[in-house]
Design a protein around this motif. Structure first.
Motif, PDB file in Angstrom:
ATOM      1  N   VAL A   1       0.838  -1.194   0.000  1.00 17.05           N
ATOM      2  CA  VAL A   1       0.000   0.000   0.000  1.00 17.05           C
ATOM      3  C   VAL A   1       0.880   1.253   0.000  1.00 17.05           C
ATOM      4  O   VAL A   1       1.796   1.386   0.818  1.00 17.05           O
ATOM      5  N   VAL A   2       0.602   2.157  -0.938  1.00 14.59           N
ATOM      6  CA  VAL A   2       1.280   3.453  -1.007  1.00 14.59           C
ATOM      7  C   VAL A   2       0.354   4.488  -0.375  1.00 14.59           C
ATOM      8  O   VAL A   2      -0.754   4.705  -0.870  1.00 14.59           O
ATOM      9  N   PRO A   3       0.761   5.131   0.716  1.00 19.62           N
ATOM     10  CA  PRO A   3      -0.121   6.087   1.390  1.00 19.62           C
ATOM     11  C   PRO A   3      -0.237   7.396   0.622  1.00 19.62           C
ATOM     12  O   PRO A   3       0.517   7.662  -0.316  1.00 19.62           O
ATOM     13  N   SER A   4      -1.176   8.198   1.048  1.00 20.48           N
ATOM     14  CA  SER A   4      -1.361   9.508   0.440  1.00 20.48           C
ATOM     15  C   SER A   4      -0.163  10.412   0.722  1.00 20.48           C
ATOM     16  O   SER A   4       0.514  10.270   1.747  1.00 20.48           O
ATOM     17  N   ALA A   5       0.081  11.331  -0.195  1.00 18.07           N
ATOM     18  CA  ALA A   5       1.155  12.297  -0.001  1.00 18.07           C
ATOM     19  C   ALA A   5       0.887  13.134   1.251  1.00 18.07           C
ATOM     20  O   ALA A   5      -0.240  13.566   1.492  1.00 18.07           O
ATOM     21  N   LYS A   6       1.916  13.369   2.039  1.00 23.25           N
ATOM     22  CA  LYS A   6       1.756  14.122   3.285  1.00 23.25           C
ATOM     23  C   LYS A   6       1.306  15.564   3.030  1.00 23.25           C
ATOM     24  O   LYS A   6       0.658  16.172   3.873  1.00 23.25           O
TER      25      LYS A   6
ATOM     26  N   GLU B   1       6.865  15.635  -4.257  1.00 25.88           N
ATOM     27  CA  GLU B   1       8.261  15.231  -4.431  1.00 25.88           C
ATOM     28  C   GLU B   1       8.691  14.210  -3.394  1.00 25.88           C
ATOM     29  O   GLU B   1       9.396  13.238  -3.697  1.00 25.88           O
ATOM     30  N   GLU B   2       8.260  14.398  -2.148  1.00 25.41           N
ATOM     31  CA  GLU B   2       8.649  13.467  -1.087  1.00 25.41           C
ATOM     32  C   GLU B   2       8.099  12.067  -1.352  1.00 25.41           C
ATOM     33  O   GLU B   2       8.811  11.068  -1.210  1.00 25.41           O
ATOM     34  N   LEU B   3       6.838  11.993  -1.747  1.00 26.17           N
ATOM     35  CA  LEU B   3       6.234  10.688  -2.013  1.00 26.17           C
ATOM     36  C   LEU B   3       6.895  10.017  -3.215  1.00 26.17           C
ATOM     37  O   LEU B   3       7.202   8.819  -3.183  1.00 26.17           O
ATOM     38  N   CYS B   4       7.136  10.787  -4.270  1.00 23.05           N
ATOM     39  CA  CYS B   4       7.802  10.222  -5.450  1.00 23.05           C
ATOM     40  C   CYS B   4       9.192   9.703  -5.116  1.00 23.05           C
ATOM     41  O   CYS B   4       9.612   8.643  -5.599  1.00 23.05           O
ATOM     42  N   SER B   5       9.922  10.430  -4.282  1.00 22.76           N
ATOM     43  CA  SER B   5      11.262   9.998  -3.888  1.00 22.76           C
ATOM     44  C   SER B   5      11.208   8.694  -3.091  1.00 22.76           C
ATOM     45  O   SER B   5      12.041   7.800  -3.278  1.00 22.76           O
ATOM     46  N   GLU B   6      10.217   8.587  -2.211  1.00 18.32           N
ATOM     47  CA  GLU B   6      10.071   7.371  -1.416  1.00 18.32           C
ATOM     48  C   GLU B   6       9.718   6.183  -2.305  1.00 18.32           C
ATOM     49  O   GLU B   6      10.272   5.087  -2.145  1.00 18.32           O
ATOM     50  N   ILE B   7       8.817   6.402  -3.247  1.00 14.65           N
ATOM     51  CA  ILE B   7       8.465   5.325  -4.176  1.00 14.65           C
ATOM     52  C   ILE B   7       9.683   4.894  -4.980  1.00 14.65           C
ATOM     53  O   ILE B   7       9.968   3.700  -5.127  1.00 14.65           O
ATOM     54  N   HIS B   8      10.425   5.877  -5.490  1.00 19.26           N
ATOM     55  CA  HIS B   8      11.585   5.567  -6.324  1.00 19.26           C
ATOM     56  C   HIS B   8      12.667   4.833  -5.530  1.00 19.26           C
ATOM     57  O   HIS B   8      13.373   3.971  -6.079  1.00 19.26           O
TER      58      HIS B   8
END
Length: 205
Positions: A131-136, A166-173
């Motif tokens: 599960v990928v959570p919502s962006a903070k 950007e934070e969520l994309c970085s975590e996913i990557h």
């Protein structure tokens, strides 16, 4: 022989995903009934008959409680013994965070599993599902979620309405450098037609 990952696009955000783990349906709005008090219609309409779409279905995942993803008339067609997967909102102890689960239980669904942000379970005991959570940064839209299926030979990400930052994309990557299949929305369903004829400054304003 390994089974390939197969994705059937139903309509709007509704997907059926089949693989070695079995089959999963995401965000069921598969009936051609409008939502939001007849304000939002599907175009083009869904063409897969419900009995075909729901045949041999193993899992149901609902990303969030908005009516175009959590469509009660469609959900009412689904067998009550299906394994329901829902995102958990550990940092949001409120009634809204439990809306989908409470509604599903009221409807008679009883095999419900809550999954924590970034938690990985194994569909069919073999296929990682995270599960990928919502962006903070989306404080007003915190109940959205996405997911990653790490199927042999094919990695799929579905971001749904989970607006990224950007934070969520970085975590996913950092977790998954590449994907073979991606579902990432580019425009709000409440804007029709989904195009903008104005300069960026006007849009921001």
């Amino acid at each position: 022989m390994p089974k390939d990952l197969t994705v059937t696009y139903v309509s709007h955000a509704c997907l059926r995903i089949d693989g070695e783990f079995g089959s999963l349906l995401c965000d069921p709005w598969f009936l051609n009934e409008p939502v939001y008090d007849y304000a939002l219609w599907k175009f083009p309409p869904a063409v897969i008959p419900p009995e075909v779409l729901l045949k041999d279905l193993d899992y149901l995942y609902i990303t969030h409680s908005h009516e175009d993803h959590f469509h009660i008339p469609s959900i009412n067609r689904i067998p009550r013994d299906i394994q329901v997967l829902l995102p958990e909102y550990a940092n949001r102890p409120c009634l809204r965070a439990q809306l989908v689960e409470r509604t599903m239980r009221e409807m008679g669904f009883y095999r419900i599993r809550k999954i924590q942000p970034w938690e990985t379970i194994h569909l069919g005991g073999i296929t990682p599902f995270t599960v990928v959570p919502s962006a903070k940064s989306r404080a007003h839209d915190w109940e959205n979620s996405g997911f990653v299926i790490d199927h042999p030979g094919t990695r799929l990400i579905n971001m749904n309405d989970n607006c990224d930052d950007e934070e969520l994309c970085s975590e996913i990557h950092s977790r998954w450098p590449t994907f073979e299949i991606g579902f990432v929305q580019t425009s709000s369903a409440t804007v029709f037609p989904a195009c903008y004829r104005m300069p960026p400054e006007a849009k921001e304003e």
